[in-house]
Design an enzyme around this catalytic site. Sequence first.
Site, mmCIF file in Angstrom:
data_model
loop_
_atom_site.group_PDB
_atom_site.id
_atom_site.type_symbol
_atom_site.label_atom_id
_atom_site.label_comp_id
_atom_site.label_asym_id
_atom_site.label_seq_id
_atom_site.Cartn_x
_atom_site.Cartn_y
_atom_site.Cartn_z
ATOM 1 N N GLY A 20 -21.164 60.518 -3.916
ATOM 2 C CA GLY A 20 -20.940 59.366 -3.045
ATOM 3 C C GLY A 20 -21.760 58.158 -3.455
ATOM 4 C CE1 TYR A 154 -16.389 71.734 -0.769
ATOM 5 C CE2 TYR A 154 -15.711 72.982 -2.706
ATOM 6 C CZ TYR A 154 -16.088 71.790 -2.116
ATOM 7 O OH TYR A 154 -16.161 70.649 -2.876
#
Length: 264
Positions: A20, A154
């Site tokens: 990010g 996940y």
Amino acid sequence: MRIDLTGRTALVTGSTQGIGAAIATGLARAGARVGVNGRTESRVHRAVAALGAQAPDAELVPVVADVSTEAGAREAARVLPEVDVLVNNLGVFEAVEALEISDAEWRRYFEVNVLAAVRLIRQYLPGMSERGWGRVQNIASDSAVVIPAEMIHYGMSKTALLAVTRGFAKRAAGTGVTVNSVIAGPTHTGGVEDLVYELVDRDLPWDEAQRAFMREHRPQSLLQRLIEPEEIAAMVVYLASDHASATTGGALRVDGGYVDSILP
């Protein structure tokens, strides 16, 4: 290829570290005004300072909000009412034995990794469509396609994110807004370093541990090394640009050849 995002506003969720942060830096260097998001004020402001040092002319907006919640999504919209580029990067992962994943964990992975993105797309897509331009990108994973035995929950969440992407791309058809997934392969982040040492000998030096992890747990990789976050960011910056105006509804791989497929 020169990418100029001057005049565009971007929000990158979960952008205080790792992939990010690299994405936020890349967008800022291309000229975008970038919302840097995290859950705590201290982490966000540290990240803004660090990113500002790498992109001195950038306009960085602190967005302190837990966007995995409805209240957090509303707070993000209060700080950044209009967004041109939405990058849903926020995600959690952890190795857990398949039969020991609790109902609560299944729900948490869906809430954080899928529903957080859905909420923000619902929030920002109408404005993008009205303005006739927008970019939505969901950061997925090779685990969406090659489900890891140690992280089924996940993998499930990232597979769902591919479906979300394709569906919202259809909703945005003809508006000038593109919606894509970026399938990131095994990437060198702090969280992945922790995962590596969960799965291989903790006494190994990092370079040896990384090679052992790729050899034993990710042998499909053609790159045969972990991907650096900046390599993921390069794809995201391209997809945020006018150069990618005809690419939508896709799942674009930056996976080091990990997924055994000839299709993107």
